[in-house]
Design an enzyme around this catalytic site. Structure first.
Site, PDB file in Angstrom:
ATOM      1  N   LYS A   1       9.154 -54.610 -34.698  1.00  0.00           N
ATOM      2  CA  LYS A   1       8.748 -55.442 -33.623  1.00  0.00           C
ATOM      3  C   LYS A   1       7.419 -55.145 -33.153  1.00  0.00           C
ATOM      4  O   LYS A   1       7.260 -53.595 -32.558  1.00  0.00           O
ATOM      5  CB  LYS A   1       9.877 -55.272 -32.627  1.00  0.00           C
ATOM      6  CG  LYS A   1       9.512 -56.200 -31.445  1.00  0.00           C
ATOM      7  CD  LYS A   1      10.724 -56.248 -30.469  1.00  0.00           C
ATOM      8  CE  LYS A   1      10.553 -56.993 -29.251  1.00  0.00           C
ATOM      9  NZ  LYS A   1      11.652 -56.888 -28.135  1.00  0.00           N
TER      10      LYS A   1
ATOM     11  N   GLU B   1      -4.275 -32.431 -42.137  1.00  0.00           N
ATOM     12  CA  GLU B   1      -4.708 -31.773 -40.766  1.00  0.00           C
ATOM     13  C   GLU B   1      -3.722 -30.654 -40.615  1.00  0.00           C
ATOM     14  O   GLU B   1      -3.915 -29.597 -39.785  1.00  0.00           O
ATOM     15  CB  GLU B   1      -4.723 -32.693 -39.524  1.00  0.00           C
ATOM     16  CG  GLU B   1      -5.923 -33.500 -39.347  1.00  0.00           C
ATOM     17  CD  GLU B   1      -6.082 -34.223 -38.032  1.00  0.00           C
ATOM     18  OE1 GLU B   1      -5.983 -35.076 -38.018  1.00  0.00           O
ATOM     19  OE2 GLU B   1      -6.264 -33.403 -36.988  1.00  0.00           O
TER      20      GLU B   1
ATOM     21  N   SER C   1      20.555 -54.825 -27.759  1.00  0.00           N
ATOM     22  CA  SER C   1      20.398 -53.956 -28.854  1.00  0.00           C
ATOM     23  C   SER C   1      19.656 -52.560 -28.270  1.00  0.00           C
ATOM     24  O   SER C   1      19.920 -51.574 -29.108  1.00  0.00           O
ATOM     25  CB  SER C   1      19.457 -54.506 -30.034  1.00  0.00           C
ATOM     26  OG  SER C   1      17.906 -54.446 -29.664  1.00  0.00           O
TER      27      SER C   1
ATOM     28  N   THR D   1      16.247 -57.927 -30.741  1.00  0.00           N
ATOM     29  CA  THR D   1      14.969 -57.552 -31.340  1.00  0.00           C
ATOM     30  C   THR D   1      14.658 -56.235 -31.167  1.00  0.00           C
ATOM     31  O   THR D   1      13.811 -55.463 -31.789  1.00  0.00           O
ATOM     32  CB  THR D   1      13.919 -58.453 -30.942  1.00  0.00           C
ATOM     33  OG1 THR D   1      13.690 -58.572 -29.774  1.00  0.00           O
ATOM     34  CG2 THR D   1      14.212 -59.953 -31.580  1.00  0.00           C
ATOM     35  N   ASP D   2      14.879 -55.489 -30.009  1.00  0.00           N
ATOM     36  CA  ASP D   2      14.571 -54.304 -29.706  1.00  0.00           C
ATOM     37  C   ASP D   2      14.756 -53.085 -30.629  1.00  0.00           C
ATOM     38  O   ASP D   2      13.620 -52.409 -30.993  1.00  0.00           O
ATOM     39  CB  ASP D   2      15.072 -53.607 -28.255  1.00  0.00           C
ATOM     40  CG  ASP D   2      14.412 -54.542 -27.365  1.00  0.00           C
ATOM     41  OD1 ASP D   2      14.897 -53.873 -26.156  1.00  0.00           O
ATOM     42  OD2 ASP D   2      13.753 -55.579 -27.325  1.00  0.00           O
TER      43      ASP D   2
ATOM     44  N   THR E   1      19.039 -61.056 -27.330  1.00  0.00           N
ATOM     45  CA  THR E   1      18.248 -62.476 -26.813  1.00  0.00           C
ATOM     46  C   THR E   1      18.640 -63.736 -27.366  1.00  0.00           C
ATOM     47  O   THR E   1      19.063 -64.781 -26.855  1.00  0.00           O
ATOM     48  CB  THR E   1      16.729 -62.341 -27.000  1.00  0.00           C
ATOM     49  OG1 THR E   1      16.382 -61.337 -25.919  1.00  0.00           O
ATOM     50  CG2 THR E   1      16.063 -63.684 -26.249  1.00  0.00           C
TER      51      THR E   1
ATOM     52  N   TYR F   1      15.793 -63.394 -18.406  1.00  0.00           N
ATOM     53  CA  TYR F   1      17.280 -63.852 -18.796  1.00  0.00           C
ATOM     54  C   TYR F   1      17.999 -62.772 -19.067  1.00  0.00           C
ATOM     55  O   TYR F   1      17.649 -61.467 -18.953  1.00  0.00           O
ATOM     56  CB  TYR F   1      16.968 -64.814 -20.253  1.00  0.00           C
ATOM     57  CG  TYR F   1      16.454 -63.979 -21.115  1.00  0.00           C
ATOM     58  CD1 TYR F   1      15.128 -63.932 -21.353  1.00  0.00           C
ATOM     59  CD2 TYR F   1      17.272 -63.122 -21.848  1.00  0.00           C
ATOM     60  CE1 TYR F   1      14.587 -63.227 -22.495  1.00  0.00           C
ATOM     61  CE2 TYR F   1      16.741 -62.236 -22.925  1.00  0.00           C
ATOM     62  CZ  TYR F   1      15.221 -62.262 -23.503  1.00  0.00           C
ATOM     63  OH  TYR F   1      14.628 -61.418 -24.097  1.00  0.00           O
TER      64      TYR F   1
HETATM   65  N1  DGL Z   1      17.448 -56.482 -24.613  1.00  0.00           N
HETATM   66  C1  DGL Z   1      16.567 -56.986 -25.822  1.00  0.00           C
HETATM   67  C2  DGL Z   1      17.643 -56.696 -27.122  1.00  0.00           C
HETATM   68  O1  DGL Z   1      18.798 -56.753 -26.865  1.00  0.00           O
HETATM   69  C3  DGL Z   1      16.140 -58.282 -25.733  1.00  0.00           C
HETATM   70  C4  DGL Z   1      15.228 -58.469 -26.837  1.00  0.00           C
HETATM   71  C5  DGL Z   1      15.547 -59.437 -27.774  1.00  0.00           C
HETATM   72  O2  DGL Z   1      16.847 -59.603 -28.302  1.00  0.00           O
HETATM   73  O3  DGL Z   1      14.725 -60.436 -28.457  1.00  0.00           O
HETATM   74  O4  DGL Z   1      17.073 -55.923 -27.871  1.00  0.00           O
END
Ligand code: DGL
Length: 343
Positions: A180, A300, A74, A107-108, A27, A41
């Site tokens: 995340k 457990e 990502s 971020t993924d 992103t 986007y």
């Molecule tokens: N498709 C997600 C990624 O590339 C978008 C999320 C982001 O980068 O914040 O990880």
């Protein structure tokens, strides 16, 4: 009266640190149709040189140059891309002319890459991962300041020796703990154990340091890695299907991460399947689907009796990364468990 300082990039200065930005997409390189599109986007559109040109203030804090490693969202990272990125970063930090590296990333799966690099890059130099939750085209986009802070951090001497770092939303997180935890806020990233500190107006403020093994203290080394064993995750939930473990093994898993409920719990109707998986030579690692806390061994589930491993506080996706590296070194359950305690 003082005139406004020129925004044109200053010449390379020996007084400033040399920071390389390795871009992978996400992103932070995204673009939306309008400034109101903070969540709709396309990721991975803006090239690294345009990202750098969009923040002329970067040249006030470092001598910056960019490399485009990938241009992907990502979620599309693979083991091959992890290895490729790791080898490039390892080469960069060996260069005496490089003081720090920033990696822009979606971020993924940023937390998987940050943990992986934290385990395999033998360097004291700062390596800082950064992303954004909004594309640069959106109102109040977070990517510019996130990237600026990441460059400040990568050029900060006190950031040396702290392992791979994540700079998001003014926080400094360890590459190990960062996760995340919210999928749609600029405050998306946090650590169950808290941030290491913050970056505020060109200054890193530290409040704690990592205690788990990383980088120069690691037994793993990207420079000797050619591949990563397959490790797959099966999510635990009420009325789950034990055949999913068989599917993971059929997909080539050398270890199955059980992302269990609570304390990594295993349903009574799934125990025999997991014991069969283990007896076939595939390791079973109990993690938890819960964000915070850590899995207790032999609570457990009789892990000693079943010859299973527990993932400690690592979430399932990080347990997958560590298991893949560990299996490249050992097939011993005791050794795997030692590694999960130490990293
Ligand atoms: N498709 C997600 C990624 O590339 C978008 C999320 C982001 O980068 O914040 O990880």
């Amino acid at each position: 009266m003082a005139t406004a300082c020129a925004q044109t990039p200053a010449a390379t200065s020996a007084a400033k640190p040399n920071v390389v930005i390795v871009a992978t997409g996400g992103t932070i390189a995204g673009a939306g149709a309008t400034s109101a599109n903070s969540a709709t986007y396309q990721a991975a559109k803006v090239p690294v040189d345009k990202l750098i040109a969009g923040i002329p203030e970067l040249s006030n804090v470092a001598n910056v140059r960019g490399e485009q490693a990938f241009q992907i969202a990502s979620e599309s990272f693979t083991n091959e891309k992890l290895l490729q990125l790791g080898k490039r970063v390892s080469a960069l930090v060996k260069d005496p002319g490089v003081d720090g590296v920033v990696i822009t990333h979606g971020t993924d799966t940023l937390e998987e890459t940050s943990f992986f690099l934290n385990l395999v890059i033998r360097t004291e130099k700062p390596i800082v991962l950064v992303g954004s939750m909004r594309p640069g085209t959106a109102m109040s986009a977070d990517g510019m300041l996130n990237l600026y802070n990441a460059v400040v951090l990568a050029g900060t001497p006190s950031a040396r020796g702290k392992g791979v770092l994540v700079a998001m939303n003014d926080d400094i997180l360890t590459g190990r703990d960062a996760a995340k935890r919210i999928n749609i806020k600029t405050s998306a990233f946090a650590s169950a154990w808290g941030p290491l500190g913050m970056v505020v107006e060109n200054q890193a403020y530290w409040f704690r340091a990592p205690v788990k093994r990383h980088t120069t203290q690691s037994e793993f080394d990207i420079d000797t890695l050619q591949s990563l064993p397959e490790v797959h995750i099966v999510y635990g939930y009420g009325n789950m299907a034990p055949t999913l473990y068989d599917a993971a093994v059929k997909a080539g898993a050398k270890a199955v991460i059980h992302a269990g409920t609570g304390n990594g719990s295993v349903p009574d109707y799934a125990v025999e399947t997991l014991r069969r998986v283990r007896s076939s030579g595939i390791h079973v690692i109990r993690a938890s689907r819960i964000a915070d806390g850590f899995v207790i061994r032999n609570s457990e589930q009789p892990d000693d009796k079943y010859d299973w491993v527990v993932a400690h506080d690592l979430n399932p996706q990080k347990a997958k990364i560590l298991a893949a590296l560990a299996l490249g070194k050992t097939n011993s359950t005791a050794e795997l468990q030692r590694i999960f305690w130490e990293y």
